[in-house]
Design an enzyme around this catalytic site. Structure first.
Site, PDB file in Angstrom:
ATOM      1  N   ARG A   5       0.809  -1.226   0.000  1.00 33.60           N
ATOM      2  CA  ARG A   5       0.000   0.000   0.000  1.00 33.60           C
ATOM      3  C   ARG A   5       0.843   1.277   0.000  1.00 33.60           C
ATOM      4  O   ARG A   5       0.561   2.198  -0.766  1.00 33.60           O
ATOM      5  CB  ARG A   5      -1.006   0.006   1.162  1.00 33.60           C
ATOM      6  N   CYS A  27      14.818  -4.118  -4.375  1.00 37.48           N
ATOM      7  CA  CYS A  27      15.671  -3.237  -5.173  1.00 37.48           C
ATOM      8  C   CYS A  27      14.866  -2.210  -5.957  1.00 37.48           C
ATOM      9  O   CYS A  27      14.869  -2.206  -7.193  1.00 37.48           O
ATOM     10  CB  CYS A  27      16.513  -4.088  -6.121  1.00 37.48           C
TER      11      CYS A  27
END
Ligand SMILES: *Cc1c(COP(=O)(O)O)cnc(C)c1O
Length: 424
Positions: free
Chosen positions: A317, A347
Site C-alpha cells: 500500500r 531493489c
C-alpha cells in the site's frame, strides 16, 4: 478514537499485545515478517455492522479480497457472514472456509466462462453483472448447464467518492459497472434472456471512503432507479450497496458503523428489499498488524534509514498508493526521535513502509508493528525479488495459531521446470 480493533492491540507495561498475547512472543515463535490478526477484533467489527443494520433485512457479504486467509474468512462466516468474491479463486476460498453459497455474491468486470460455471455449480446468491456482454455470457453458460442465473446489474452512479483514484470505482469513466442511465435498457434485455433471473441492483463506488455524502448521493440515484425498474416490471428483491467504508490510517475520521448504516437505510431501507453490504477494509484493516524486524540502521548524508525485513512485496500500500500506515515499536520506546525512512530490502526506491517519518530511535533486532494492516496487506503480497511470502497468525484471547505457514524456498519454484530439450 476507539475503533473496534483498537482494544485488541493495546500496550501492557509498554509492550504491544494482540488480545492477550505479546507480539514479541508471537514473533519469536513464528518469525518475521509476519501478519497477526485478532479474531476478537474481526468479530467486533463484523458484529458492529451487523447490529447497525439490525432494523432491516440484510446480509453482510465480507469482501474476501481484503483478506482471504481461510481462518479469517471462517471467523466471519461462523458469525453469519456471506462473502463477496471477484474470481473463481476467491469463490474456492469462500467455499473452503465454509461459506453458505446462498450468501455469496460474485462481482467483477472480467468473469470468464469457467468462473461463471463454477459459481453456477456452487449455487451462489447472485452475479453482480458489469456489462451487457457479460450478461450474454452468463446467459449462455447457464443455458449449457440447464441453470438459471440470478443477476443484478452493477450500476455506476457517477459520484466521486473523494478517495485515491486507484480505488474510485463509481465515476462515469470507470471500468466498473454500467452507466446508470443505461440501466433500464440493460434490464429490459436481461428480461428477454431465457437463463437469466433478475433479482436486484448493485452499486459499489470505491474504497477507503471517509465521508457519508458520496454513499448518500449514490444510493439516492439507486433508490430512484429501483422505482423505475419496478415500474418497468422488474423484480428487485436485493439491493447491494457495495463496500467502501474507510478506516483511520492517519488522521481520517470515518463514519461509525451506526452512522454508515443510518445513511444507507435513509436511502434504501424502506424499499422492501434485502440489503447486501460488501465491506472488506472496515472489517479486516484494524484487525491486523504487520510485524517486521529491524535489520540495519544507516545514515546517508542527512538522511536516516531504518532497514527492515518486511518490504513492498509484503505490504504494497505505501509503494502503490503512497498510503500512510501507522508504525510503532513493539517494545518499549527508547526515547530520542529521528526523522527517517523505514524501508525494505527490495531493489526499488519505491520500496518503503514509511517516508520521512518521526520515529523513536531503534536498533538492529527491534520489532516494529505496522498498524491497520489486516486489509489489503497479505492479500496483495507477491514474491517479487524471490521473497517468500510472510506467515500469518490468528490470535484469540490467550491463544494463537499459525494460519498460513511462511513460504519456503521450494514454494518459490513450485510448478517451474527446466525443459532440457529447449536448452543447449
Ligand atoms: C473491493 C470491493 C469491495 C470492498 O471494498 P472495501 O473498501 O474493502 O470495503 C466491495 N465490493 C466490491 C465490488 C469491491 O470491488
Amino acid at each position: 478514537m476507539t475503533t473496534p480493533g483498537s482494544q485488541a492491540f493495546a500496550r501492557r507495561d509498554g509492550q504491544l499485545f494482540v488480545d492477550d498475547v505479546a507480539v514479541e512472543v508471537i514473533a519469536r515463535d513464528a518469525g518475521t515478517p509476519l501478519y497477526v490478526y485478532s479474531a476478537t477484533a474481526l468479530a467486533a467489527a463484523y458484529d458492529a455492522l451487523d447490529r447497525a443494520f439490525a432494523a432491516v433485512p440484510h446480509t453482510i457479504c465480507y469482501s474476501i479480497k481484503s483478506n482471504m486467509n481461510l481462518a479469517v474468512v471462517a471467523t466471519l462466516v461462523r458469525r453469519g457472514a456471506g462473502v463477496d468474491v471477484t474470481s473463481a479463486g476467491e469463490l474456492f476460498r469462500a467455499l473452503r472456509a465454509g461459506a453458505d453459497p446462498q450468501r455469496i455474491v460474485y462481482s467483477g468486470v472480467g468473469k470468464r466462462d469457467d468462473e461463471i460455471d463454477a459459481a453456477l455449480a456452487a449455487g451462489i446468491r447472485m452475479f453482480n453483472v458489469e456489462s451487457r456482454a457479460e450478461l450474454r455470457r452468463i446467459d449462455a453458460v447457464a443455458g449449457q448447464r440447464g441453470a438459471c442465473a440470478p443477476v443484478t446489474f452493477r450500476v455506476n452512479p457517477d459520484v466521486d467518492p473523494k478517495t485515491h483514484p486507484y480505488i474510485s470505482t463509481g465515476l462515469r469513466t470507470s471500468k466498473f459497472g454500467i452507466p446508470i442511465a443505461e440501466a433500464l435498457d440493460a434490464y429490459a434485455e436481461a428480461k428477454t434472456l431465457a437463463n437469466i433471473d433478475v433479482v436486484g441492483v448493485d452499486c459499489h463506488i470505491g474504497s477507503q471512503i471517509v465521508d457519508l455524502q458520496p454513499f448518500s448521493d449514490a444510493l439516492a440515484r439507486v433508490r430512484s432507479l429501483v422505482g423505475d425498474l419496478r415500474n418497468a416490471g422488474h423484480r428487485i428483491d436485493w439491493i447491494d450497496v457495495g463496500g467502501g467504508l474507510g478506516v483511520t490510517y492517519a488522521e481520517e475520521v470515518p463514519p461509525s458503523a451506526d452512522e454508515y448504516a443510518a445513511a444507507v437505510q435513509a436511502q434504501v431501507g424502506d424499499l422492501d428489499a434485502e440489503i447486501v453490504i460488501e465491506p472488506g477494509r472496515s472489517i479486516a484493516a484494524d484487525a491486523g498488524i504487520f510485524v517486521t524486524r529491524v535489520l540495519y540502521t544507516k545514515t546517508n548524508g542527512e538522511k536516516h534509514f531504518v532497514i527492515v525485513d518486511g518490504a513492498m512485496n509484503d505490504l504494497i500500500r505505501p509503494a502503490l498508493y503512497g498510503a500512510y500506515q501507522r508504525i510503532e515499536p513493539v517494545g518499549l520506546s527508547k526515547g530520542a526521535v529521528l526523522r527517517c525512512d523505514i524501508v525494505g530490502a527490495v531493489c526499488e526506491s519505491g520500496d518503503f513502509l514509511a517516508k520521512d517519518r518521526s520515529f523513536p530511535a531503534v536498533e538492529t533486532g527491534d520489532l516494529l508493528a505496522v498498524r491497520s494492516a489486516g486489509a489489503y496487506g497479505f492479500s496483495m503480497a507477491s514474491n517479487y525479488n524471490a521473497r517468500p511470502r510472510a506467515a500469518e497468525v490468528l490470535v484469540r484471547g490467550e491463544r494463537f495459531a499459525v494460519v498460513r505457514e511462511r513460504e519456503s524456498l521450494e514454494d518459490l519454484v513450485r510448478g517451474e521446470s527446466i525443459p532440457e530439450d529447449l536448452l543447449e
